[in-house]
Design an enzyme around this catalytic site. Sequence first.
Site, PDB file in Angstrom:
ATOM      1  N   GLY A 134      36.200  45.082  40.605  1.00  0.00           N
ATOM      2  CA  GLY A 134      37.084  46.182  40.960  1.00  0.00           C
ATOM      3  C   GLY A 134      37.118  47.217  39.859  1.00  0.00           C
ATOM      4  O   GLY A 134      36.904  46.908  38.688  1.00  0.00           O
ATOM      5  N   GLN A 169      40.073  54.159  34.770  1.00  0.00           N
ATOM      6  CA  GLN A 169      39.161  53.440  33.867  1.00  0.00           C
ATOM      7  C   GLN A 169      37.917  54.254  33.548  1.00  0.00           C
ATOM      8  O   GLN A 169      37.203  53.951  32.593  1.00  0.00           O
ATOM      9  CB  GLN A 169      38.738  52.097  34.480  1.00  0.00           C
ATOM     10  CG  GLN A 169      39.874  51.093  34.567  1.00  0.00           C
ATOM     11  CD  GLN A 169      39.377  49.778  35.125  1.00  0.00           C
ATOM     12  OE1 GLN A 169      39.292  49.605  36.329  1.00  0.00           O
ATOM     13  NE2 GLN A 169      39.016  48.849  34.249  1.00  0.00           N
ATOM     14  N   CYS A 213      39.103  42.228  32.622  1.00  0.00           N
ATOM     15  CA  CYS A 213      39.161  43.654  32.935  1.00  0.00           C
ATOM     16  C   CYS A 213      37.988  44.357  32.259  1.00  0.00           C
ATOM     17  O   CYS A 213      37.703  44.085  31.093  1.00  0.00           O
ATOM     18  CB  CYS A 213      40.483  44.222  32.415  1.00  0.00           C
ATOM     19  SG  CYS A 213      40.694  45.972  32.725  1.00  0.00           S
ATOM     20  N   LEU A 214      37.333  45.249  32.984  1.00  0.00           N
ATOM     21  CA  LEU A 214      36.190  45.975  32.408  1.00  0.00           C
ATOM     22  C   LEU A 214      36.620  46.839  31.220  1.00  0.00           C
ATOM     23  O   LEU A 214      35.791  47.162  30.371  1.00  0.00           O
ATOM     24  CB  LEU A 214      35.541  46.860  33.477  1.00  0.00           C
ATOM     25  CG  LEU A 214      34.870  46.091  34.635  1.00  0.00           C
ATOM     26  CD1 LEU A 214      34.491  47.055  35.754  1.00  0.00           C
ATOM     27  CD2 LEU A 214      33.654  45.322  34.149  1.00  0.00           C
ATOM     28  N   HIS A 260      46.056  44.109  40.314  1.00  0.00           N
ATOM     29  CA  HIS A 260      45.527  44.464  38.993  1.00  0.00           C
ATOM     30  C   HIS A 260      45.104  45.946  38.982  1.00  0.00           C
ATOM     31  O   HIS A 260      45.410  46.682  38.041  1.00  0.00           O
ATOM     32  CB  HIS A 260      44.339  43.538  38.695  1.00  0.00           C
ATOM     33  CG  HIS A 260      43.588  43.822  37.437  1.00  0.00           C
ATOM     34  ND1 HIS A 260      43.485  42.916  36.405  1.00  0.00           N
ATOM     35  CD2 HIS A 260      42.871  44.902  37.042  1.00  0.00           C
ATOM     36  CE1 HIS A 260      42.744  43.430  35.429  1.00  0.00           C
ATOM     37  NE2 HIS A 260      42.365  44.643  35.789  1.00  0.00           N
ATOM     38  N   GLU A 261      44.415  46.386  40.042  1.00  0.00           N
ATOM     39  CA  GLU A 261      43.899  47.765  40.082  1.00  0.00           C
ATOM     40  C   GLU A 261      45.025  48.783  40.276  1.00  0.00           C
ATOM     41  O   GLU A 261      45.005  49.855  39.671  1.00  0.00           O
ATOM     42  CB  GLU A 261      42.841  47.913  41.183  1.00  0.00           C
ATOM     43  CG  GLU A 261      41.624  46.996  41.063  1.00  0.00           C
ATOM     44  CD  GLU A 261      40.894  47.075  39.736  1.00  0.00           C
ATOM     45  OE1 GLU A 261      40.998  48.101  39.051  1.00  0.00           O
ATOM     46  OE2 GLU A 261      40.234  46.083  39.371  1.00  0.00           O
ATOM     47  N   HIS A 289      46.563  49.611  37.125  1.00  0.00           N
ATOM     48  CA  HIS A 289      45.812  50.623  36.367  1.00  0.00           C
ATOM     49  C   HIS A 289      46.280  52.035  36.732  1.00  0.00           C
ATOM     50  O   HIS A 289      46.366  52.912  35.871  1.00  0.00           O
ATOM     51  CB  HIS A 289      44.308  50.538  36.661  1.00  0.00           C
ATOM     52  CG  HIS A 289      43.567  49.558  35.815  1.00  0.00           C
ATOM     53  ND1 HIS A 289      43.502  49.661  34.446  1.00  0.00           N
ATOM     54  CD2 HIS A 289      42.841  48.457  36.142  1.00  0.00           C
ATOM     55  CE1 HIS A 289      42.759  48.657  33.970  1.00  0.00           C
ATOM     56  NE2 HIS A 289      42.357  47.914  34.977  1.00  0.00           N
TER      57      HIS A 289
HETATM   58 ZN    ZN Z   1      41.210  46.166  34.928  1.00  0.00          ZN
END
Ligand code: ZN
Length: 171
Positions: free
Chosen positions: A47, A52, A94-95, A136-137, A140
């Site tokens: 995701g 991000q 997380c990226l 989670h997204e 963000h």
């Molecule tokens: Zn993340």
Amino acid sequence: MTTLEILTIPDPRLKRKSIEINSFDDQLKKTVADMYETLYATGNGIGLAAPQVGILKRIVVIDLKVDGNSSPITFINPKIVRFSENKSVNEEGCLSIPDYYSEIERPQEVDVEWYDEEGKKSNKTLNGLLSICIQHEIDHLNGILFIDYLSKLKRKLAIEKVKKNQLKHNK
Ligand code: ZN
């Protein structure tokens, strides 16, 4: 399509709140396409939220690759309208926080309203990994990272680990 640079902590843009999309135009479609390109280029990401990649807009792309098959879902202006009382604990990564994982407790199931990139509205109950991932997204989009749920000490360790790894990569 363009692969975008993924911001990592402690970039201040990851802590900002993103704005709603109100025009479902070609620019939006291009951003969505670039976000998928960027997500797939990571190899292991499932995701990605627009902040991000430094775009402070309420756009999320998710592809859980169910049974190895690509299954992309695009969420524009996603909103959680119900959280289940049941919680579950899952390991999250997380990226934007590379190579750091931790167990996080969240509601097991959520009802989500969202639009696709054409402006078509959906409303569904999401569970399992998709529920965890969308929570989670959406965090963000509100400037919240999963490490914000950890103790101050653990959060500090996570930030230090990411910084140390960056130094290694830059050498
Ligand atoms: Zn993340």
